[in-house]
Structures are given as C-alpha cells and as structure tokens.
Design a protein around this motif. Structure first.
Motif, PDB file in Angstrom:
ATOM      1  N   ALA A 205       0.810  -1.225   0.000  1.00  0.00           N
ATOM      2  CA  ALA A 205       0.000   0.000   0.000  1.00  0.00           C
ATOM      3  C   ALA A 205       0.842   1.273   0.000  1.00  0.00           C
ATOM      4  O   ALA A 205       0.443   2.296  -0.539  1.00  0.00           O
ATOM      5  N   GLN A 206       2.027   1.193   0.612  1.00  0.00           N
ATOM      6  CA  GLN A 206       2.849   2.409   0.687  1.00  0.00           C
ATOM      7  C   GLN A 206       3.359   2.871  -0.686  1.00  0.00           C
ATOM      8  O   GLN A 206       3.850   3.990  -0.820  1.00  0.00           O
ATOM      9  N   LEU A 209       2.199   6.175  -1.799  1.00  0.00           N
ATOM     10  CA  LEU A 209       2.922   7.359  -1.323  1.00  0.00           C
ATOM     11  C   LEU A 209       3.974   7.785  -2.356  1.00  0.00           C
ATOM     12  O   LEU A 209       4.129   8.984  -2.638  1.00  0.00           O
ATOM     13  N   ARG A 300      -4.016  16.952  -1.066  1.00  0.00           N
ATOM     14  CA  ARG A 300      -3.048  16.848   0.025  1.00  0.00           C
ATOM     15  C   ARG A 300      -2.485  18.221   0.376  1.00  0.00           C
ATOM     16  O   ARG A 300      -2.294  18.561   1.536  1.00  0.00           O
TER      17      ARG A 300
ATOM     18  N   PRO B  27      13.786   1.843  -0.826  1.00  0.00           N
ATOM     19  CA  PRO B  27      12.618   1.231  -1.490  1.00  0.00           C
ATOM     20  C   PRO B  27      12.989   0.159  -2.511  1.00  0.00           C
ATOM     21  O   PRO B  27      12.203  -0.735  -2.783  1.00  0.00           O
ATOM     22  N   TYR B  30      13.202  -3.218  -0.535  1.00  0.00           N
ATOM     23  CA  TYR B  30      12.276  -3.273   0.601  1.00  0.00           C
ATOM     24  C   TYR B  30      12.009  -4.698   1.085  1.00  0.00           C
ATOM     25  O   TYR B  30      12.143  -4.999   2.277  1.00  0.00           O
ATOM     26  N   GLN B  31      11.632  -5.555   0.143  1.00  0.00           N
ATOM     27  CA  GLN B  31      11.239  -6.919   0.555  1.00  0.00           C
ATOM     28  C   GLN B  31      12.379  -7.651   1.248  1.00  0.00           C
ATOM     29  O   GLN B  31      12.188  -8.273   2.292  1.00  0.00           O
ATOM     30  N   LEU B  53       0.490  -2.790   7.586  1.00  0.00           N
ATOM     31  CA  LEU B  53      -0.391  -1.797   6.972  1.00  0.00           C
ATOM     32  C   LEU B  53      -0.231  -1.832   5.466  1.00  0.00           C
ATOM     33  O   LEU B  53      -0.898  -1.105   4.744  1.00  0.00           O
ATOM     34  N   ASN B  54       0.684  -2.653   5.010  1.00  0.00           N
ATOM     35  CA  ASN B  54       1.074  -2.646   3.607  1.00  0.00           C
ATOM     36  C   ASN B  54       0.529  -3.788   2.787  1.00  0.00           C
ATOM     37  O   ASN B  54       0.069  -3.591   1.674  1.00  0.00           O
ATOM     38  N   LYS B  55       0.658  -4.978   3.342  1.00  0.00           N
ATOM     39  CA  LYS B  55       0.223  -6.160   2.597  1.00  0.00           C
ATOM     40  C   LYS B  55      -0.585  -7.059   3.517  1.00  0.00           C
ATOM     41  O   LYS B  55      -0.269  -7.169   4.707  1.00  0.00           O
ATOM     42  N   ILE B  80      -4.819  -3.874   6.656  1.00  0.00           N
ATOM     43  CA  ILE B  80      -4.890  -3.666   5.204  1.00  0.00           C
ATOM     44  C   ILE B  80      -5.897  -4.592   4.534  1.00  0.00           C
ATOM     45  O   ILE B  80      -6.551  -4.215   3.568  1.00  0.00           O
ATOM     46  N   ASN B  82      -9.156  -6.167   3.530  1.00  0.00           N
ATOM     47  CA  ASN B  82     -10.472  -5.554   3.520  1.00  0.00           C
ATOM     48  C   ASN B  82     -11.494  -6.468   4.202  1.00  0.00           C
ATOM     49  O   ASN B  82     -11.883  -7.493   3.650  1.00  0.00           O
ATOM     50  N   THR B  99      -6.532   3.841   8.834  1.00  0.00           N
ATOM     51  CA  THR B  99      -6.654   5.293   8.976  1.00  0.00           C
ATOM     52  C   THR B  99      -6.777   5.744  10.427  1.00  0.00           C
ATOM     53  O   THR B  99      -6.434   6.863  10.754  1.00  0.00           O
ATOM     54  N   ASP B 124       5.029  -2.234  10.040  1.00  0.00           N
ATOM     55  CA  ASP B 124       5.330  -2.145   8.608  1.00  0.00           C
ATOM     56  C   ASP B 124       4.156  -1.459   7.885  1.00  0.00           C
ATOM     57  O   ASP B 124       3.201  -2.099   7.502  1.00  0.00           O
ATOM     58  N   SER B 125       4.147  -0.171   7.695  1.00  0.00           N
ATOM     59  CA  SER B 125       5.221   0.754   7.947  1.00  0.00           C
ATOM     60  C   SER B 125       4.635   2.134   8.266  1.00  0.00           C
ATOM     61  O   SER B 125       3.446   2.381   8.002  1.00  0.00           O
ATOM     62  N   SER B 127       5.372   4.706   6.661  1.00  0.00           N
ATOM     63  CA  SER B 127       5.123   5.359   5.359  1.00  0.00           C
ATOM     64  C   SER B 127       3.664   5.230   4.957  1.00  0.00           C
ATOM     65  O   SER B 127       3.066   6.175   4.434  1.00  0.00           O
ATOM     66  N   THR B 128       3.096   4.062   5.183  1.00  0.00           N
ATOM     67  CA  THR B 128       1.696   3.852   4.796  1.00  0.00           C
ATOM     68  C   THR B 128       0.791   4.787   5.583  1.00  0.00           C
ATOM     69  O   THR B 128      -0.175   5.337   5.049  1.00  0.00           O
ATOM     70  N   ILE B 131       0.105   8.210   4.215  1.00  0.00           N
ATOM     71  CA  ILE B 131      -0.839   8.411   3.105  1.00  0.00           C
ATOM     72  C   ILE B 131      -2.147   8.973   3.652  1.00  0.00           C
ATOM     73  O   ILE B 131      -2.784   9.819   3.030  1.00  0.00           O
ATOM     74  N   VAL B 161       9.854   3.589   4.669  1.00  0.00           N
ATOM     75  CA  VAL B 161      10.573   3.568   3.406  1.00  0.00           C
ATOM     76  C   VAL B 161      11.276   4.921   3.258  1.00  0.00           C
ATOM     77  O   VAL B 161      10.750   5.945   3.683  1.00  0.00           O
TER      78      VAL B 161
END
Lengths: 345, 183
Positions: A205-206, A209, A300, B27, B30-31, B53-55, B80, B82, B99, B124-125, B127-128, B131, B161
């Motif tokens: 998801a990041q 960004l 933003r 970045p 990252y993995q 929060l990413n995957k 993350i 749904n 959020t 993790d992370s 950065s997310t 957003i 990141v």
C-alpha cells in the motif's frame, strides 16, 4: 503472434507529464533513483507481454528488438542505428520523442532518465542477466534533422548491462505509422501507466505514497510547460487539471466535484480504462493515472487525504472514481488519552 | 541483499539490549530488508507481533515462510485486508483500516498482551500511515508506540521507506529509538 493493430493516440504532453513526474519523484534517491525507474520498465515489459505487443522469448536480443519495434510503431521514435568504429560506438536515434523531456530534466540537474523505451530495455537486459563491456559516454548531440546522437567508448570490464554491438541493427521490418508529432500511440501510454503501478506494487500500500510524489512533479511540469496556473481552491484546481487532460486526450470529458468529505471524478471514454481494468483484475488498487495523481496532490496540499479510492467501470470506457477524503490538516493524536486506552486493554 | 541486511542489522544492534530500531529502508530493496530484519528478530526472540499496513497478512505469511522464517511464532495485526468488521483468529487480527491511529494502538496493545513470553514488534510501515494521516500525528503515534515498547520490555522495529525530506518522519522519531538503521 504480437498484437499490432492500428492504434489510438494520446497527446505526448499527457505521457510526458507522467514521465517527468516519475523522474522527479525519485531524485531524492540520487543515482539509486534509476533503479526505481527501471521498476517501471519491468512493468512496461509485463504489460507488453500481457497484451501481446511482445512475444515471450528467452532471447534478450529478440525481446529488445521487439520492444524497439513497439515503440517505433507507436511513434515514440522512428528508428535507431548503431555503428562501431574501433572502440567508439555511435548510436543515432531518429524522431526521439523523449528528447525534449530529457533536456528539461537535464536542465533541472536531474541525473535520472525516465524514457520508457530505455527503462524497459534496461529491465529486459538486467532481468535476463545480460552482461557486456563497460561503456563510457563520451558525447551527445542533436543533429539539425532532430536525430539524437550519442557516442560511447568501450572502457573494458564486464559490468555493463549488455554488449550494444550485438543489438540487431535491421529494424526495417517495422512499419512506423504516420502519427502526429505531438502524439504517441495509446499502447505506449498504457504500458507506462501499468508499469508505474506494477513496478511498485511489491511495496504494498505504501507504493501509493511514492506514486503520489509523481503528482507533485506532474503539477510542476504542467505549470512550467503549459503555464497552468492552479488556483488555491482544490475544486477549481482539479477542474483546471481535468480540462488540460481532456485536451490531451486522456478522456473525452472529465467532471470533477469536490465536497468537504468526498471527491468524485467522472470520465467519459477514459483512455486509462484498460490499465485500470487490468490492475483491478489483478487485485491492485494503486493508481497511476496522471490526473488522479495530481488531484490527490492538490487535495493533500489543501490538508486533505484520500482514503480508499473506489472505481466503477461502466460501459465501454466510462469510469467513475469516488474519493472519500478526510481533513488531516488539523488532525490531532492525543497521546495521553490513547496511552490510557492502551493500558486499559 | 538478504544476508547483508541481516548482517548489517546484527552488527548495528550489537550490544543493545531489547533495541527499538527505526529502520529506514531503501525502497529498491524493501522486501529483502524486511525479511532480513524479521530473520534477525525471530532468531533472538521467541514471539513476534507483526503490524502490517502494507500487505495482507496472508500474503506476508507466504513470503516469510518461503524465506524460511518461522511464521508460527508471529501474530499479525492486519490493517490492510479488507474486512467488514474486526476479525480475530489465533494468529491474526484484521482491523480493516489503517486510517485510525487510536484503533491501531489499541489493537497492538491487545496483541502484545496475548503473549506472556518475551516478544518483539515490527510495524510495517510508518510510510503507509503518512498516506492517510498528518505527519505530525504519525510522529506522535510512533513516539507513543516506542514508549510503550520500552515499557513492555519489547524490542522491535518501526519501518519506514526512505522518502524525500518533506514527508520524512525520521528526524522527529530518531531521538525516541535506540538506533536508526539504514537498510
């Protein structure tokens, strides 16, 4: 069998805005940013294979030749010739659409290149483990007919991506269509847009960004190149951006509405629809549409953040985008209160 | 990259007891960096809380398993995937949204309380979170989490990141962590 049907076109300005945004977005990484741009190349190759613009092959020469053919057919360049004289290799690229963007980025002091043809070719040679002699750039110039010429010297070693000399020189089989000078075939735009998302999807998801950073660069490009003057009000800015992208052929019409809690965008005959459908089918909800990224950037900038984007693809290429928004400018996080709540569980 | 990440993490954190690390991740890698970090912590601490929060945790579990990490020792707080409402299982809790920072804090606290043995925590992370949230709120959130980790006696890492300076929270958070590691 590759899919080489007659193509729709889109204005170069639409593609350039995204490519400029991409190069600017990764400048903060310095030369390492090129590796991030190469990720877009991987996505471009994926798209071309998926849409049968390229035939799958274990032979990198075949793949790169096919790739060049794809870009030639879509009007991104007219051809390339490579000549070796002793230790000097001269590469001449005719009708190279990336040239003005390359100059603009160079003038900005950028060391990165986001030419979709180059990053896709780099992706092929890197992923296929191609190595060759180290090449050192020694000169470049643009001839009076617009041909871009660069010279390299063979500097020894074997760490470079490939041996340029083994690139097949005969591209005469390619039938370049007579596209307007300021346009490119839609498949190139689609491949880049898909590449942007596919390339960064590994970040989860990041990645949005990073993609959102493109939006900032895209706006810079539009302001500088097209004197787009964005008002302070987000809705007026978004409408102005929408109008620009309609004139560039992103859609036949784009209606934007922004309220305090949501934004909606209605696209008619949206040229990003094929990419969107492909991404959603793969369960990917990241967005790379240049207008969407600029609207996100505008919001933003006004202290608003976009929550989950909801796309609805209607008949043909009519698409609706709903953007729930939250005001983060005055967002509070009460550490003491939350700390007590954490202790209570 | 995996081994060098792992190597550099071990070297960087040598001598620190229950370190709280701010991991600034390139970045491009990252993995590999995440796997390296997790390999380091799972090698030292029997139990881990992984806040993703990413995957989706289902995707991460497979990735980690493939990398030879003992997924059975991890509990995932997933913000993350749904889901219509909170779903809790033996190895995961799905919150449905990243959020709300308060909810995330509470869910993390609950997850930590589930296990009595020594544990680590990976977020993790950051950065997310940027957003959907203001960077000052994210910095406060991370500050609170680091403070709680210290109180819980939990080692771990907050990932971010590597970003451009405008959205960078590193400067604000570095003083609250034992170490900033570039991966």
């Amino acid at each position: 069998m590759t899919n080489r049907e007659p193509k729709e076109t889109i204005q170069l300005s639409v593609l350039d805005s995204a490519l400029y945004g991409a190069a600017r977005a990764f400048e903060y990484l310095g030369p390492r940013g090129q590796a991030m741009l190469e990720k877009i190349g991987e996505g471009i190759v994926d798209y071309c294979l998926k849409e049968r613009y390229l035939k799958p092959s274990d032979n990198w020469e075949e793949l790169t030749t096919e790739l060049t053919a794809f870009f030639v057919e879509n009007g991104y360049l007219r051809g390339r010739e490579v000549v070796r004289e002793g230790e000097i290799i001269t590469e001449a690229i005719r009708g190279y659409q990336y040239l003005s963007l390359k100059k603009k980025l160079r003038d900005k002091g950028s060391v990165l290149y986001s030419c979709p043809w180059c990053v896709a070719e780099d992706a092929i040679t890197r992923t296929m483990g191609v190595s060759g002699p180290r090449l050192r750039a020694i000169s470049e110039e643009t001839l009076s007919d617009g041909t871009y010429v660069r010279k390299h010297e063979i500097a020894g070693g074997s760490e470079s991506k490939r041996d340029v000399l083994s690139i097949p020189l005969d591209l005469s089989f390619i039938k370049a269509e007579a596209l307007p000078a300021d346009s490119v075939g839609l498949p190139v735009f689609e491949a880049v847009e898909y590449g942007l998302v596919r390339g960064y999807n590994y970040l989860g998801a990041q990645a949005q960004l990073l993609l959102d950073n493109l939006g900032i660069g895209i706006i810079e490009f539009l302001e500088e190149e097209f004197q787009l003057n964005l008002p302070h009000e987000p809705e007026k800015s978004a409408k102005s951006l929408a109008s620009f992208y309609v004139s560039g052929g992103l859609a036949d019409s784009i209606e934007v509405d922004i309220s305090s809690s949501s934004a909606s965008v209605e696209f008619t005959n949206y040229r990003y629809a094929a990419v969107l459908r492909a991404l959603l089918d793969e369960g990917i909800t990241l967005a790379s549409c240049p207008l969407t990224l600029t609207i996100r950037a505008v919001l933003r900038n006004a202290g608003l953040a976009v929550k989950e984007m909801k796309w609805k693809i209607g008949d043909r290429r009519d698409v609706t985008l709903a953007l729930p928004i939250i005001n983060v400018a005055g967002q509070q996080f009460d550490e003491d209160r939350v700390s007590s709540m954490m202790d209570a569980v | 990259m995996e081994s060098s990440s792992h190597g550099s993490i071990a070297e960087s954190l040598e001598g620190l007891e229950k370190p709280i690390v701010l991991a600034l991740v390139d970045p491009i890698h990252y993995q590999d960096a995440v796997v390296g970090l997790l390999r380091y912590f799972t090698g030292k601490v029997p139990r881990g809380i992984y806040v993703t929060l990413n995957k989706p945790f289902a995707v991460l579990s497979k990735t980690f398993e493939k990398a030879g990490i003992s997924v059975g020792s991890l509990f995932f707080v997933d913000a993350i995937t749904n889901v219509p409402s909170v779903q809790e299982e033996s190895s995961s809790i799905c919150l449905g949204s990243a959020t709300d920072l308060s909810n995330l804090c509470i869910a993390t606290s609950k997850a930590v309380n589930r296990f009595s043995e020594e544990k680590f925590l990976v977020l993790d992370s950051l950065s997310t979170l940027l957003i959907y949230n203001d960077h000052r709120a994210v910095a406060k959130f991370a500050h609170l989490l680091a403070e709680k980790m210290r109180r819980w006696g939990t080692s771990g890492s907050l990932l971010t990141v590597e970003m451009n300076a405008e959205r960078d929270v590193v400067l604000q958070l570095a003083p609250f962590c034992d170490k900033v590691v570039k991966l």
